[in-house]
Scaffold this active site. Structure first.
Site, mmCIF file in Angstrom:
data_model
loop_
_atom_site.group_PDB
_atom_site.id
_atom_site.type_symbol
_atom_site.label_atom_id
_atom_site.label_comp_id
_atom_site.label_asym_id
_atom_site.label_seq_id
_atom_site.Cartn_x
_atom_site.Cartn_y
_atom_site.Cartn_z
ATOM 1 N N PRO A 291 0.837 -1.010 0.060
ATOM 2 C CA PRO A 291 0.125 0.305 -0.322
ATOM 3 C C PRO A 291 1.108 1.234 -0.349
ATOM 4 C CG PRO A 291 0.231 -0.719 1.951
ATOM 5 C CD PRO A 291 1.334 -1.763 0.886
ATOM 6 N N GLU A 292 0.243 2.548 -0.173
ATOM 7 C CA GLU A 292 0.760 3.804 -0.272
ATOM 8 C C GLU A 292 0.112 4.345 0.330
ATOM 9 O OE1 GLU A 292 0.915 4.828 -4.406
ATOM 10 O OE2 GLU A 292 1.518 3.229 -5.950
#
Length: 280
Positions: A2-3
């Site tokens: 995830p960012e």
């Protein structure tokens, strides 16, 4: 993945679920997840600690306990799930935090790349990975002037430069592609060749894309869900990432996919043209 937007969604979900809870015991099934201290010490130190707050710096989650802070990086596939202690144990569960009220926070990670580091209270900001980060991508901390100066110092292609987290933090593969598309900049354009107009457009697009993604709860491409078990919604707003062969929303040209710095990269060949460096 995830960012930053996904990590922020995880943070807000965890805030709703575990604030104020007291740890009864910690179970670790994959010791490499714990960077420091030694696993047994990690488990013992957290007994009796209460969750006072959960913050984020870049893609790092920071759990603020009574006497300690835990820096957690989800890497590629890490995720937190909230359960009753009696719930069936899912595959790829590597760390479990049992609370005194019978609930449980579980860390799952298919690839086992995620890491946790326990530090004395107040020292999370001095964690080596956090010290290297640039400003958060919001106007109050991410300023155009130093961003411009940083770009002018580098002849590196703009995409890998943005991915290294030093000029601005939180950008990963998805949002770099989207920000560059919005600013009409080719991902391989050398940073020091960007015009002042392009820099200003890129600066604004970084802020805009990440803000919209945070508002949408992140992007779910394959498996991402936040701590509440909810998928992100930003995938419906993607212009280039994962859109290979589809028409560009601006000009209708087919979006293409290539590799830049070993990362899958999506862009419009008509809207995002690569300019040659001018000879002096």
């Amino acid at each position: 993945m995830p960012e930053l937007p996904e990590v922020e969604a995880v943070r807000t979900g965890l805030e709703q679920l575990i604030l104020g809870k007291e740890i009864d015991q910690v179970q670790v099934f994959w010791p490499r997840i714990i960077e420091t201290p030694e696993v047994e010490s990690f488990k013992i130190k957290l007994i009796g600690e209460k969750v006072e707050a959960i913050s984020r710096r870049g893609k790092f989650l920071i759990f603020h306990f009574t006497h300690y802070e835990m820096v957690s990086h989800l890497r590629m596939e890490g995720k937190y799930e909230y359960h009753q202690q009696t719930d069936e144990l899912a595959k790829h569960t590597h760390v479990m935090f049992d609370f005194t009220d019978g609930t449980q926070l579980r860390y799952l990670d298919v690839r086992k790349f995620g890491r946790m580091t326990l530090l004395p209270k107040g020292l999370a900001s001095e964690y080596s990975g956090i010290l290297k980060l640039g400003p958060e991508p919001v106007p109050a901390t991410f300023l155009l002037k130093p961003f411009t100066a940083g770009l002018k110092k580098s002849s590196k292609a703009i995409k890998p430069l943005l991915l290294d987290q030093k000029l601005v933090t939180g950008l990963g593969n998805i949002y770099v592609d989207e920000a560059l598309y919005e600013a009409k900049i080719h991902p391989e354009q050398p940073a020091d060749t960007l015009t002042s107009k392009e820099v200003a457009a890129l600066y604004q697009s970084i802020i805009d894309v990440l803000a919209r993604a945070v508002e949408a709860g992140g992007t779910t491409i394959r498996t991402y869900k936040n701590a509440l078990g909810e998928a992100g919604k930003f995938q419906v707003s993607l212009n280039v990432y994962g859109q290979t062969g589809l028409p560009c929303p601006r000009c209708g040209t087919a979006i293409i996919k290539t590799k830049v710095a070993q990362r899958g990269t999506h862009y419009c060949p008509a809207c995002q043209k690569l300019r040659q460096r001018k000879m002096r």
